[in-house]
Design a protein around this motif. Structure first.
Motif, PDB file in Angstrom:
ATOM      1  N   ARG B  79      -2.992   5.123  33.191  1.00  0.00           N
ATOM      2  CA  ARG B  79      -4.018   4.989  34.143  1.00  0.00           C
ATOM      3  C   ARG B  79      -4.773   3.607  33.782  1.00  0.00           C
ATOM      4  O   ARG B  79      -4.996   3.427  32.636  1.00  0.00           O
ATOM      5  CB  ARG B  79      -5.193   5.945  33.941  1.00  0.00           C
ATOM      6  N   VAL B  80      -5.311   3.024  34.606  1.00  0.00           N
ATOM      7  CA  VAL B  80      -5.781   1.816  34.482  1.00  0.00           C
ATOM      8  C   VAL B  80      -7.371   1.604  34.436  1.00  0.00           C
ATOM      9  O   VAL B  80      -7.806   2.294  35.759  1.00  0.00           O
ATOM     10  CB  VAL B  80      -5.371   0.568  35.597  1.00  0.00           C
ATOM     11  N   VAL B  81      -8.176   1.114  33.611  1.00  0.00           N
ATOM     12  CA  VAL B  81      -9.734   0.991  33.729  1.00  0.00           C
ATOM     13  C   VAL B  81      -9.541  -0.260  34.051  1.00  0.00           C
ATOM     14  O   VAL B  81      -9.197  -1.224  33.307  1.00  0.00           O
ATOM     15  CB  VAL B  81     -10.155   1.459  32.474  1.00  0.00           C
ATOM     16  N   LEU B  82     -10.403  -0.707  35.301  1.00  0.00           N
ATOM     17  CA  LEU B  82     -10.623  -2.004  35.412  1.00  0.00           C
ATOM     18  C   LEU B  82     -12.166  -2.551  35.177  1.00  0.00           C
ATOM     19  O   LEU B  82     -13.173  -1.929  35.377  1.00  0.00           O
ATOM     20  CB  LEU B  82     -10.448  -2.138  36.981  1.00  0.00           C
ATOM     21  N   LEU B  83     -12.010  -3.434  34.074  1.00  0.00           N
ATOM     22  CA  LEU B  83     -13.373  -3.911  33.373  1.00  0.00           C
ATOM     23  C   LEU B  83     -13.809  -5.157  34.278  1.00  0.00           C
ATOM     24  O   LEU B  83     -13.038  -5.959  34.669  1.00  0.00           O
ATOM     25  CB  LEU B  83     -13.089  -4.361  31.966  1.00  0.00           C
ATOM     26  N   ASN B  84     -15.340  -5.143  34.548  1.00  0.00           N
ATOM     27  CA  ASN B  84     -15.970  -6.344  35.113  1.00  0.00           C
ATOM     28  C   ASN B  84     -15.980  -7.202  34.296  1.00  0.00           C
ATOM     29  O   ASN B  84     -16.650  -6.987  33.028  1.00  0.00           O
ATOM     30  CB  ASN B  84     -17.025  -5.685  35.640  1.00  0.00           C
ATOM     31  N   THR B  85     -15.637  -8.583  34.447  1.00  0.00           N
ATOM     32  CA  THR B  85     -15.642  -9.596  33.679  1.00  0.00           C
ATOM     33  C   THR B  85     -16.871  -9.998  33.335  1.00  0.00           C
ATOM     34  O   THR B  85     -17.215 -10.887  32.379  1.00  0.00           O
ATOM     35  CB  THR B  85     -14.789 -10.730  33.970  1.00  0.00           C
ATOM     36  N   ARG B  86     -18.025  -9.516  34.152  1.00  0.00           N
ATOM     37  CA  ARG B  86     -19.329 -10.028  34.272  1.00  0.00           C
ATOM     38  C   ARG B  86     -20.290  -9.246  33.256  1.00  0.00           C
ATOM     39  O   ARG B  86     -21.417  -9.487  33.027  1.00  0.00           O
ATOM     40  CB  ARG B  86     -20.064 -10.201  35.385  1.00  0.00           C
ATOM     41  N   LEU B  87     -19.552  -8.127  32.772  1.00  0.00           N
ATOM     42  CA  LEU B  87     -20.568  -7.434  31.784  1.00  0.00           C
ATOM     43  C   LEU B  87     -20.535  -7.843  30.504  1.00  0.00           C
ATOM     44  O   LEU B  87     -19.839  -8.859  30.082  1.00  0.00           O
ATOM     45  CB  LEU B  87     -19.772  -5.929  31.722  1.00  0.00           C
ATOM     46  N   SER B  88     -21.478  -7.449  29.835  1.00  0.00           N
ATOM     47  CA  SER B  88     -21.683  -7.972  28.596  1.00  0.00           C
ATOM     48  C   SER B  88     -20.793  -7.257  27.646  1.00  0.00           C
ATOM     49  O   SER B  88     -20.162  -6.044  28.009  1.00  0.00           O
ATOM     50  CB  SER B  88     -23.280  -7.679  27.815  1.00  0.00           C
ATOM     51  N   GLU B  89     -20.374  -7.688  26.666  1.00  0.00           N
ATOM     52  CA  GLU B  89     -19.357  -7.069  25.544  1.00  0.00           C
ATOM     53  C   GLU B  89     -19.694  -5.519  25.162  1.00  0.00           C
ATOM     54  O   GLU B  89     -18.999  -4.824  25.305  1.00  0.00           O
ATOM     55  CB  GLU B  89     -19.178  -7.838  24.253  1.00  0.00           C
ATOM     56  N   SER B  90     -21.195  -5.388  24.832  1.00  0.00           N
ATOM     57  CA  SER B  90     -21.419  -4.056  24.613  1.00  0.00           C
ATOM     58  C   SER B  90     -21.059  -3.051  25.727  1.00  0.00           C
ATOM     59  O   SER B  90     -20.863  -1.921  25.605  1.00  0.00           O
ATOM     60  CB  SER B  90     -22.607  -3.890  24.005  1.00  0.00           C
ATOM     61  N   GLU B  91     -21.265  -3.646  26.672  1.00  0.00           N
ATOM     62  CA  GLU B  91     -21.123  -2.744  28.134  1.00  0.00           C
ATOM     63  C   GLU B  91     -19.623  -2.192  28.186  1.00  0.00           C
ATOM     64  O   GLU B  91     -19.441  -1.078  28.414  1.00  0.00           O
ATOM     65  CB  GLU B  91     -21.775  -3.600  29.502  1.00  0.00           C
ATOM     66  N   ARG B  92     -18.777  -3.385  28.102  1.00  0.00           N
ATOM     67  CA  ARG B  92     -17.567  -2.936  28.169  1.00  0.00           C
ATOM     68  C   ARG B  92     -16.935  -2.231  27.168  1.00  0.00           C
ATOM     69  O   ARG B  92     -16.157  -1.254  27.289  1.00  0.00           O
ATOM     70  CB  ARG B  92     -16.829  -4.437  28.368  1.00  0.00           C
ATOM     71  N   LEU B  93     -17.398  -2.353  25.859  1.00  0.00           N
ATOM     72  CA  LEU B  93     -16.895  -1.679  24.777  1.00  0.00           C
ATOM     73  C   LEU B  93     -17.137  -0.285  24.969  1.00  0.00           C
ATOM     74  O   LEU B  93     -16.238   0.700  24.648  1.00  0.00           O
ATOM     75  CB  LEU B  93     -17.625  -2.080  23.379  1.00  0.00           C
ATOM     76  N   TYR B  94     -18.500   0.091  25.419  1.00  0.00           N
ATOM     77  CA  TYR B  94     -18.612   1.389  26.014  1.00  0.00           C
ATOM     78  C   TYR B  94     -17.637   2.107  26.795  1.00  0.00           C
ATOM     79  O   TYR B  94     -17.196   3.183  26.762  1.00  0.00           O
ATOM     80  CB  TYR B  94     -20.035   1.823  26.585  1.00  0.00           C
ATOM     81  N   GLN B  95     -17.241   1.396  27.779  1.00  0.00           N
ATOM     82  CA  GLN B  95     -16.310   1.830  28.764  1.00  0.00           C
ATOM     83  C   GLN B  95     -14.757   1.962  28.270  1.00  0.00           C
ATOM     84  O   GLN B  95     -14.108   3.024  28.745  1.00  0.00           O
ATOM     85  CB  GLN B  95     -16.080   0.937  30.061  1.00  0.00           C
ATOM     86  N   ILE B  96     -14.635   1.090  27.324  1.00  0.00           N
ATOM     87  CA  ILE B  96     -13.187   1.139  26.763  1.00  0.00           C
ATOM     88  C   ILE B  96     -13.051   2.417  25.991  1.00  0.00           C
ATOM     89  O   ILE B  96     -12.178   3.185  25.714  1.00  0.00           O
ATOM     90  CB  ILE B  96     -13.112  -0.278  25.851  1.00  0.00           C
ATOM     91  N   GLU B  97     -14.420   2.701  25.077  1.00  0.00           N
ATOM     92  CA  GLU B  97     -14.284   3.755  24.168  1.00  0.00           C
ATOM     93  C   GLU B  97     -14.308   5.156  24.725  1.00  0.00           C
ATOM     94  O   GLU B  97     -13.727   6.236  24.705  1.00  0.00           O
ATOM     95  CB  GLU B  97     -15.448   3.569  23.142  1.00  0.00           C
ATOM     96  N   HIS B  98     -15.162   5.407  25.995  1.00  0.00           N
ATOM     97  CA  HIS B  98     -15.340   6.397  26.897  1.00  0.00           C
ATOM     98  C   HIS B  98     -14.062   6.664  27.494  1.00  0.00           C
ATOM     99  O   HIS B  98     -13.800   8.127  27.498  1.00  0.00           O
ATOM    100  CB  HIS B  98     -16.561   6.116  27.800  1.00  0.00           C
ATOM    101  N   SER B  99     -13.327   5.647  28.145  1.00  0.00           N
ATOM    102  CA  SER B  99     -12.171   5.924  28.648  1.00  0.00           C
ATOM    103  C   SER B  99     -10.966   6.387  27.675  1.00  0.00           C
ATOM    104  O   SER B  99      -9.774   6.607  28.171  1.00  0.00           O
ATOM    105  CB  SER B  99     -11.784   5.238  29.638  1.00  0.00           C
ATOM    106  N   GLU B 100     -11.048   6.077  26.293  1.00  0.00           N
ATOM    107  CA  GLU B 100     -10.144   6.424  25.366  1.00  0.00           C
ATOM    108  C   GLU B 100      -8.903   5.273  25.733  1.00  0.00           C
ATOM    109  O   GLU B 100      -7.891   5.836  25.459  1.00  0.00           O
ATOM    110  CB  GLU B 100      -9.617   7.887  25.243  1.00  0.00           C
TER     111      GLU B 100
END
Lengths: 473, 473
Positions: B79-100
């Protein structure tokens, strides 16, 4: 995934109410009018205690009322058995009883003995049930049942689901494209999948279908221009007759969808010269219409091929359960979202033909190095002569290129020495020289494939879909 | 029904190997080449022990490698999580961790702290696993995950299945038609559904997409003619800039698909005068792109409407759980095969928004007498700025963590370039340094979410239930 969808005609009437749904002669119905008529008929059927899950048989010829009738059944959640008008009464009776149809809707002059038969005219006289709610579509529900004759035994009822019809319509559009002004001419009977599939395309695409009662070459040519037809479904015989009248592609026709078995190369070559945009297809009742088509850009380089599978479908070739390599002949096995649910009340036949989603067509063919399908013949018609395989279609294709041969049919006849030998049945326009014809064949075919006898006949036996019935030769 | 399908890119490469799949600047990939590249990358990912069912995050800008990368993940069944490049690093980190996510694939210059990050260039240096078998598609499987900020709390991961993407692509084609020479220009980021949906259309239709890294009006105008673009997705801001440069519709463009919130009537009127074929749409991440569109023939009579639902989808308006009548304002509720499976690991949010297949959009609107949808406002307070969604609550939550800020309220203010920009209203206990506050926000929020103005107020307007009334700010 979500398996429920709003009834397609109901939604179509909401989305594009004023667009034309059906043209038949001078009669025209918009989607809104078709919806209103079908809803009224559904409310009339409701008076006859037709309920969700019931089965209704329809025995009619191509006309507006048949289209209305089919949609009315879906509005109620009833399944439709489409009866072939060319069958004998006893053959039809079997299908009505086997499918447990609660009612048969028919038309004059079908003078049916079946006690629960009613003409559509009588149905339309019933006062409609005042409270009526259209039933939603469930994709896995059986929408239609069509009986196909097996090679032996009783005909089998093919269960076609709404999902089958949806994917069939959509896959065809993904392949042929979809223009706002598309209009599909239907001369093939609606009781065959080749005709019926246009009815589903109509509501799913929001496309007008032009309905003809039968194929009449003059009517078709007139209709293409008068009704602005862009696509027409044809089979070999109707294409032959059309092509004879044409020197180029009439405006605005953009596609002649050719089904119903392999066509002779000579015919395809003739069409190519006249720039008729032929799209060869391969399909059957069990795959809810086309499952493979040849894109127009390959019509020359892959002459005679049925092309590649439609999107989301798969084709492979097998012999004795082992996958064949490119070029190797074997049985055509298909898988995809248009493959039927199974044969009605016939678990044995379903189990034998459907395994892990793969459907054994019983047809013979091969895939070339580029993955293009070539259909050789129906397995039932295969002639095995002295251990060699003879595909009647191949021999017929050669015979048909001989001057004055209009049509040819080939079948296997018992032979003491070879097991079977091929016999040819010819429709000719002028006397042919037997020895010359044999030499012509020998020049083009292995000796064992050359017919051992030639019979001159007035016409060849064909079924309602114009498919040659070789066993009746 | 059959839920398995062959991998779409794999099949597309078999069906139309030589057709162009993607154009990016001077680079061109055919479907066969795209397939080969994606298969190679999948075999490289296999070396990293990526298995079926794993999740991979992608943080990239629009480029060929991103398209290859997404398909490579599908080849593996990941499965692919598509990360918004405009987010801050901490916002992205949350998504990476939450989606495992097991791995994040990225590109320069994203200097990520995340330990399992790898640039696509480094990935391409890995020697590929020699034995590799593409995984089939299961329609119910989650293909992609995109995070959307909720009105309160943490962002939610929208699970989009293959079935969602299939029906989205097909319903769009049934609505807009499908021409053999169609080419879709994508300037919107692939990490948004408006961009990503074109990638699925490409493989399902066999259509070329023309990929731009960002929207530059000169580049777009040049590309429309140079790359023979027929369809382009736009949002209000990009349409405004395009329209300013155009006096009529450039050949061969046939459709400007306008999404991302209601457009001002003046802009639509200007486009009408210039005969720009605008198709207004309504959709969101949770409906996997468009769920309603306004057919071009209604662009004048139904100016400002988002049209009717796509085929097989349904829209209704509700207030306090009661269906509204025509013209009555209420919450827009939608149902259809493109509606997401749910929010990842968030049963509460899923249960609250999805009931019996109906999705509560949170948006306000009404249906007119003819069934046309008018969207009044997005999710009460949603700010759409240059096509990006900004949820005031999320920005307020960040502001409130800043020292001396007692209360914060954020609302959208009209802006000529971006449509709307966020302004902040603060109740403070002691003077705050404006530049420091901006930096504080930038460290925690995407740049477009950082308020463009700060207003110090004595108190915030609240209703009787103490709920912030942002429209009164």
């Amino acid at each position: 995934m979500l398996m429920e969808q709003p009834n397609w005609l109901k939604q179509r009437a909401q989305l594009t109410p004023n667009r034309l749904a059906v043209i038949q002669g001078n009669k025209r119905l918009t989607f809104l009018k078709l919806f209103t008529e079908a809803e009224k008929m559904a409310a009339q059927l409701k008076r006859l205690a037709i309920e969700k899950g019931d089965t209704i048989a329809i025995l009619m010829t191509n006309r507006l009322e048949m289209v209305i009738c089919i949609h009315a059944c879906f509005f109620l959640g009833a399944r439709v058995v489409l009866l072939n008008t060319r069958l004998s009464e006893s053959e039809r009776l079997y299908q009505i009883e086997h499918s447990e149809a609660k009612l048969m809707i028919t038309e004059e002059p079908f003078d049916e003995q079946y006690k629960n038969a009613m003409t559509v005219e009588d149905l339309q006289k019933i006062s409609p049930e005042p409270f009526f709610q259209t039933v939603d579509i469930h994709l896995d529900d059986t929408a239609t049942i069509m009986y196909t004759s097996g090679t032996t035994g009783r005909p089998k009822g093919v269960m076609q689901t709404f999902s089958n019809h949806y994917f069939s319509a959509v896959s065809s559009a993904l392949n042929l494209g979809l223009m706002e002004d598309d209009r599909w001419l239907v001369t093939l009977p609606l009781f065959h999948i080749s005709g019926l599939s246009a009815l589903f395309k109509s509501v799913i695409y929001g496309m007008t279908i032009v309905l003809h009662k039968r194929f009449e070459v003059k009517d078709v040519l007139r209709s293409i221009q008068a009704d602005q037809v862009t696509i027409i479904s044809v089979v070999q015989t109707t294409l032959t007759r059309l092509s004879a009248e044409l020197s180029n592609c009439p405006e605005p026709l953009r596609c002649l969808l050719l089904g119903g078995g392999p066509a002779p190369s000579a015919l395809l070559e003739e069409c190519r010269k006249k720039q008729l945009p032929i799209v060869q297809t391969y399909g059957m009742t069990e795959t809810c219409s086309q499952i493979a088509t040849l894109a127009p850009q390959y019509s020359m380089t892959k002459l005679g091929s049925a092309g590649k599978p439609l999107f989301a479908s798969n084709i492979r070739i097998e012999r004795n359960g082992v996958p064949c390599t490119s070029g190797e002949h074997g049985e055509i096995i298909v898988k995809g979202p248009t493959v039927m649910k199974g044969y009605l009340k016939n678990e044995t036949a379903t189990r034998e033909s459907l395994k892990g989603g793969w459907f054994k067509t019983g047809d013979l063919g091969y895939l070339d190095n580029d993955g293009f399908l070539y259909v050789l013949d129906r397995r039932s018609d295969l002639i095995i002569s002295g251990g060699e395989n003879i595909y009647p279609a191949e021999v017929e294709a050669v015979l048909q290129t001989y001057p004055f041969v209009i049509e040819a049919g080939v079948k296997g006849v018992d032979d003491n020495i070879w097991g079977k030998v091929p016999h040819a049945f010819l429709v000719i326009s002028k006397a042919v020289d037997r020895e010359e014809l044999i030499q012509f064949c020998k020049d083009r075919l292995a000796a064992y494939k050359v017919p051992k006898a030639f019979h001159i006949v007035e016409k060849l036996p064909r079924n309602a879909a114009n498919k040659l019935m070789r066993h009746k030769l």
